[in-house]
Design an enzyme around this catalytic site. Structure first.
Site, short mmCIF file in Angstrom:
data_model
loop_
_atom_site.label_atom_id
_atom_site.label_comp_id
_atom_site.label_asym_id
_atom_site.label_seq_id
_atom_site.Cartn_x
_atom_site.Cartn_y
_atom_site.Cartn_z
N ASP A 83 0.85 -1.18 0.00
CA ASP A 83 0.00 0.00 0.00
C ASP A 83 0.90 1.24 0.00
O ASP A 83 1.88 1.30 0.75
CB ASP A 83 -0.88 -0.03 1.27
CG ASP A 83 -1.95 1.06 1.24
OD1 ASP A 83 -3.09 0.73 0.92
OD2 ASP A 83 -1.60 2.21 1.57
N ASN A 108 -2.48 13.13 -2.90
CA ASN A 108 -3.49 13.65 -3.84
C ASN A 108 -3.95 15.04 -3.42
O ASN A 108 -4.12 15.94 -4.26
CB ASN A 108 -4.69 12.70 -3.89
CG ASN A 108 -4.47 11.53 -4.84
OD1 ASN A 108 -3.67 11.62 -5.78
ND2 ASN A 108 -5.17 10.43 -4.60
N ASP A 127 -1.50 9.75 -9.79
CA ASP A 127 -1.48 8.77 -10.89
C ASP A 127 -0.04 8.42 -11.28
O ASP A 127 0.25 7.25 -11.57
CB ASP A 127 -2.22 9.32 -12.09
CG ASP A 127 -3.73 9.40 -11.88
OD1 ASP A 127 -4.20 8.80 -10.88
OD2 ASP A 127 -4.42 10.04 -12.69
N GLU A 154 -4.73 2.58 -4.13
CA GLU A 154 -3.28 2.60 -3.94
C GLU A 154 -2.78 1.27 -3.40
O GLU A 154 -1.68 1.15 -2.88
CB GLU A 154 -2.88 3.72 -2.97
CG GLU A 154 -3.29 3.53 -1.54
CD GLU A 154 -4.68 4.08 -1.21
OE1 GLU A 154 -4.91 4.41 -0.04
OE2 GLU A 154 -5.53 4.16 -2.12
#
Length: 396
Positions: free
Chosen positions: A260, A268, A277, A303
């Site tokens: 993860d 973000n 991304d 993620e």
């Protein structure tokens, strides 16, 4: 209408249908090989059309030469298509050399007596050579399956068919005194009939293989995550279930790694989704560079990632995770400078005997959350004994 003319008409119709079918496959499946094969059958249609008009011509020598060249071009295009299909280098030198020698041979046969054995061998040998080259392309391909071997065998049979034509013509009364008489001979009828069988068998095998390739591409696209290029959750879980079945049968070790990206939501929020991304793509690249060909990689959530290592035990799985963690932590993201570093957490578990895939995945996931509770940017492993002890403690 003679029997040979009737079969010629059937050949013409079949070649046209196959040409249209390969065009559809090329358009839908975007396979370059299908375009070359469609071109081969288009040349086949043209050749059969030229052969059909021979009986009405006064001087058929030019049409005879054009027809022979067109049919040879069809076989050449087919060989190029086969090379593309099997991802082999196109034997350009061999094909061009064969084409050049064949043109000379056709030129020499134009004014030779039609019933001459040397003329018939000189005329048929270029076709046999082209089919033999195609068979070699097929048999040189690695990991051939039954349809591939059958295709190579039919191409060899076709090569032998061309070489046997002079003998067949002699046994059946000859190929006709002139090109105009050809369609009235028994030899023409047998030759056209054998041509139908071999060309249809070859085309059907090519269709089966191309359609199978198209279906494989469709399946791959439905199981692939577009951003990372790895398997999506459905594709990954299907592969995990298959590997678990094999593990039950052969007892090989299997290790699962759950991972993860740390603090991904804040990435973000701070840098924007475009940077997020790029991080996902970067982490996927890191995993691919660390993985072997038989490892299975997937992006199973926003993620969240997972890797299955068939044939690897817990120690090997932990080593893989540590290497991937270090490589990702040291990577730089374009546009963010050297001051920003990003990390990931990993959980590792080795499959136990008769352990269901869902329990196996839950153990690896539990190890991942242990890594995140331990401060992130680390690797934790799950041992079944630890799980049993925690379960027992919780039940007291």
């Amino acid at each position: 209408m003679s029997g040979a003319a009737f079969i010629l008409g059937i050949n013409l119709l079949i070649a046209g249908l196959f040409c249209a079918t390969f065009v559809l496959i090329a358009t839908y499946g975007r396979h370059r090989s299908a375009w070359w094969i469609a071109g081969a059958y288009a040349c086949g249609v043209l050749y059969l059309g030229l052969e059909a008009v021979l009986p009405v011509l006064v001087d058929a020598r030019l049409m005879f030469f054009l027809g022979a060249t067109t049919f040879l071009a069809a076989l050449l295009l087919l060989n190029i298509g086969l090379a593309h299909h099997y991802r082999r280098e196109t034997p350009r030198t061999v094909l061009v050399g064969t084409l050049a020698v064949s043109m000379v041979a056709f030129t020499l046969t134009v004014d030779m007596p039609r019933d001459s054995m040397s003329r018939m061998f000189l005329y048929q040998t270029p076709y046999a050579a082209m089919q033999a080259i195609g068979a070699l392309i097929v048999f040189a391909a690695p990991r051939r399956r039954l349809p591939d071997n059958a295709l190579g065998a039919f191409m060899l049979l076709s090569a032998l068919h061309f070489l046997s034509k002079p003998l067949l013509a002699t046994l059946l009364g000859g190929p006709g005194a002139t090109s105009q008489d050809y369609l009235q001979t028994d030899y023409a009828m047998l030759s056209q009939a054998l041509g139908v069988v071999l060309s249809v068998a070859t085309a059907l095998l090519l269709l089966v293989m191309l359609i199978a390739s198209v279906l494989k591409d469709i399946t791959a696209k439905s199981e692939t995550d577009l951003l990372s290029g790895l398997l999506n959750r459905r594709g990954f879980e299907d592969r995990l279930a298959d590997i678990a079945r094999h593990r039950t049968a052969n007892g090989m070790p299997v290790t699962l790694i759950m991972c993860d990206l740390d603090h991904f939501k804040s990435v973000n929020d701070t840098f924007g989704h475009a940077v997020g991304d790029r991080l996902i793509a970067l982490f996927a690249t890191t995993l691919r560079e660390s993985a072997a060909r038989h490892h299975v990689l997937g992006r199973i959530g926003g993620e969240e990632f997972a890797i299955v290592l068939p044939g690897s035990n817990l120690a090997a799985g932990r080593l893989f995770a540590e290497n991937a963690r270090t490589a990702y932590a040291g990577a730089q993201v374009d546009g963010l400078g050297a001051l920003n570093s990003f990390t990931a957490s990993f959980g590792v578990a080795e499959m136990e005997a008769d352990e269901p895939p869902s329990v196996f995945a839950a153990r690896a996931d539990s190890a991942l959350y242990e890594a995140k509770r331990s401060g992130r940017d680390c690797v934790r492993v799950s041992r079944l004994q630890d799980v049993r002890e925690r379960t027992f403690a919780a039940s007291r």
